[in-house]
Scaffold this motif. Structure first.
Motif, PDB file in Angstrom:
ATOM      1  N   GLY A   2       0.823  -1.189   0.000  1.00 39.94           N
ATOM      2  CA  GLY A   2       0.000   0.000   0.000  1.00 39.94           C
ATOM      3  C   GLY A   2       0.857   1.237   0.000  1.00 39.94           C
ATOM      4  N   GLN A  76      -8.048  -0.421  -8.480  1.00 40.77           N
ATOM      5  CA  GLN A  76      -7.630  -1.478  -9.388  1.00 40.77           C
ATOM      6  C   GLN A  76      -8.845  -2.289  -9.793  1.00 40.77           C
ATOM      7  OE1 GLN A  76      -4.476  -4.046  -8.028  1.00 40.77           O
ATOM      8  NE2 GLN A  76      -5.090  -5.698  -9.405  1.00 40.77           N
ATOM      9  N   THR A  81      -8.435   0.367  -3.522  1.00 48.05           N
ATOM     10  CA  THR A  81      -7.385  -0.367  -2.800  1.00 48.05           C
ATOM     11  C   THR A  81      -6.715   0.466  -1.725  1.00 48.05           C
ATOM     12  OG1 THR A  81      -5.731   0.269  -4.441  1.00 48.05           O
ATOM     13  CG2 THR A  81      -6.948  -1.792  -4.822  1.00 48.05           C
ATOM     14  N   SER A  94       4.244  -2.104  -3.192  1.00 49.25           N
ATOM     15  CA  SER A  94       3.455  -3.334  -3.207  1.00 49.25           C
ATOM     16  C   SER A  94       4.140  -4.453  -2.445  1.00 49.25           C
ATOM     17  CB  SER A  94       3.212  -3.779  -4.653  1.00 49.25           C
ATOM     18  OG  SER A  94       4.441  -4.089  -5.284  1.00 49.25           O
ATOM     19  N   SER A 101      -3.221   0.999   3.880  1.00 48.71           N
ATOM     20  CA  SER A 101      -4.202   1.202   2.817  1.00 48.71           C
ATOM     21  C   SER A 101      -5.070   2.418   3.046  1.00 48.71           C
ATOM     22  CB  SER A 101      -5.104  -0.042   2.692  1.00 48.71           C
ATOM     23  OG  SER A 101      -4.348  -1.162   2.302  1.00 48.71           O
ATOM     24  N   LYS A 121     -13.688  -2.099   1.073  1.00 51.74           N
ATOM     25  CA  LYS A 121     -12.257  -2.290   0.857  1.00 51.74           C
ATOM     26  C   LYS A 121     -11.960  -3.483  -0.062  1.00 51.74           C
ATOM     27  CE  LYS A 121     -11.533  -4.986   5.089  1.00 51.74           C
ATOM     28  NZ  LYS A 121     -10.842  -5.001   6.391  1.00 51.74           N
ATOM     29  N   PHE A 122     -10.803  -3.381  -0.700  1.00 49.10           N
ATOM     30  CA  PHE A 122     -10.358  -4.401  -1.654  1.00 49.10           C
ATOM     31  C   PHE A 122     -10.158  -5.733  -0.930  1.00 49.10           C
ATOM     32  CE2 PHE A 122      -6.989  -6.350  -4.351  1.00 49.10           C
ATOM     33  CZ  PHE A 122      -7.670  -6.324  -5.551  1.00 49.10           C
ATOM     34  N   GLN A 125      -5.127  -9.186  -2.583  1.00 46.38           N
ATOM     35  CA  GLN A 125      -3.859  -8.472  -2.484  1.00 46.38           C
ATOM     36  C   GLN A 125      -3.723  -7.500  -3.647  1.00 46.38           C
ATOM     37  OE1 GLN A 125      -0.378 -10.854  -1.784  1.00 46.38           O
ATOM     38  NE2 GLN A 125       0.917  -9.471  -2.965  1.00 46.38           N
ATOM     39  N   PRO A 126      -3.503  -6.209  -3.350  1.00 47.48           N
ATOM     40  CA  PRO A 126      -3.390  -5.238  -4.423  1.00 47.48           C
ATOM     41  C   PRO A 126      -2.241  -5.565  -5.358  1.00 47.48           C
ATOM     42  CG  PRO A 126      -3.621  -4.163  -2.292  1.00 47.48           C
ATOM     43  CD  PRO A 126      -3.381  -5.617  -2.030  1.00 47.48           C
ATOM     44  N   GLN A 130      -1.737   0.640 -10.076  1.00 43.55           N
ATOM     45  CA  GLN A 130      -2.926   1.249  -9.509  1.00 43.55           C
ATOM     46  C   GLN A 130      -3.273   2.536 -10.267  1.00 43.55           C
ATOM     47  OE1 GLN A 130      -4.428  -0.182  -6.588  1.00 43.55           O
ATOM     48  NE2 GLN A 130      -2.977  -1.843  -6.988  1.00 43.55           N
TER      49      GLN A 130
END
Length: 392
Positions: A2, A76, A81, A94, A101, A121-122, A125-126, A130
């Protein structure tokens, strides 16, 4: 996985020199812009990890500067994210377990934003790429409203239905950017180069808000004028931008759930004009006359009116004028010492004078007030005459 807070509150100067590759708010935006893509500033110069420099697309190592009054959203595949509401400099990583985040900023926005973050929230895993967008968290001006025909509401002060044409403007604030983007902003605005502007009438979402505000004006006027805390006066609305804004915000919240579903609130209003219909104007005149005859102000107005009438009688009646004043004063019980014998007036004169006075509510109220002050009638009798004369 993040954002890492690199320098809180450090937005320009040395930071810009050190980070020749960074993303921030584009220049030349109108003050009514609400949502727009981040843009790269400067050149990479071999210092950063993002060598592609794609518009609003950040990758591992990209730096982002968040100015005061703006929130940063990272997205994303349509999912949010990360979110930042604190001004400062940040770096996207990342692969760092210490990264965060959300930076909610505390204060007004903290509780709302954290609640929405937990909801939206996402889930996974981001990834390493982005899309960055900024949301204005300032008051957004020049949102206008107006009616093409009269709106009507039941008014507690006038005790009747009243109507008016009105126009003005209000300021709008996004208090929950996550909910605003997820629940209201069309996907077409989540693209580089697009600007979501509430004042853009080509923006269908903004036009919907305009229509909802117009539909809420009558309930807002009713909320304001029937609130004892506001003094129940429709004539005070134009002087109370905060109070009427609260009534308008409450009305749109009840009907359309602006804050609950969209993260929007109305902060201030400016009413440019209110044009009441003919019936309402007559009601206002009648109530103003009643106010003028009520209480201490009414006694003062009545005394001035009687004094003026006596002066006019003395000037116009010739030698018998002072004796006429004595009779008038004696009937009120206030100037009994001025009574003197008077020759009878022509029979036709009282009838001619009484005819128009009988139809004048002010004349009726004046006579009744004189009789009340003289002890000839009770307060209840006077109130009954007042109610009948004013049609209440």
């Amino acid at each position: 996985m993040g954002l890492i807070q690199a320098a809180k509150g450090a937005i320009g100067g040395m930071l810009a020199d050190q980070w020749l590759d960074f993303f921030t708010v584009p220049g030349g935006l109108p003050p009514t812009a609400a949502l727009f893509a981040a843009v790269p500033q400067g050149t990479n110069a071999g210092r950063g990890s993002n060598t592609k420099g794609s518009s609003n697309i950040i990758t591992n190592g990209s730096r982002i500067v968040v100015p005061e009054g703006y929130g940063l959203l990272l997205m994303q595949d349509g999912a949010i994210t990360a979110f930042v509401a604190e001004a400062g400099a940040y770096e996207w990583r990342s692969d760092d377990l210490q990264s965060q985040s959300i930076f909610s900023g505390g204060g007004l926005f903290d509780a709302l934003i954290r609640q929405s973050w937990e909801r939206f929230k996402f889930g996974g895993q981001p990834g390493a790429q982005q899309a960055a967008f900024f949301v204005s968290m300032k008051e957004l001006p020049d949102n206008r409203f107006g009616t093409q025909s009269e709106i009507y509401w039941d008014d507690g002060y006038l005790n009747a239905q009243v109507g008016a044409l009105t126009r003005g403007s209000y300021t709008l604030q996004i208090v929950d950017p996550i909910r605003f983007v997820k629940s209201f902003v069309p996907a077409s605005y989540l693209q580089p180069g697009q600007v979501f502007d509430f004042t853009d009438m080509d923006n269908a979402a903004a036009s919907q808000l305009f229509n909802e505000v117009v539909s809420s004006l009558a309930p807002a006027f009713s909320l304001y004028t029937n609130d004892p805390g506001k003094g129940n006066r429709i004539t005070r609305i134009q002087q109370d931008s905060i109070g009427f804004a609260q009534s308008l915000s409450d009305a749109v919240e009840r009907a359309y759930r602006w804050q609950s579903d969209r993260g929007l609130v109305i902060v201030k209003t400016a009413i440019v004009s209110i044009e009441y219909d003919a019936n309402t104007r007559e009601l206002l005149k009648t109530v103003q006359r009643a106010d003028a005859l009520a209480g201490a102000r009414g006694n003062s107005n009545l005394q001035a009116s009687v004094a003026a009438g006596m002066q006019a009688a003395g000037e116009n009646a010739g030698p018998g004028g002072i004796m006429g004043m004595g009779i008038a004063a004696g009937s009120m019980g206030g100037l009994a010492g001025l009574q003197q014998p008077v020759a009878p007036a022509p029979a036709v004169a009282p009838a001619a004078a009484a005819t128009p006075a009988a139809d004048d509510p002010i004349a009726r109220l004046t006579r009744a007030k004189q009789m009340l002050d003289a002890g000839l009638i009770t307060q209840a009798d006077y109130d009954a005459v007042k109610a009948k004369a004013l049609g209440l």
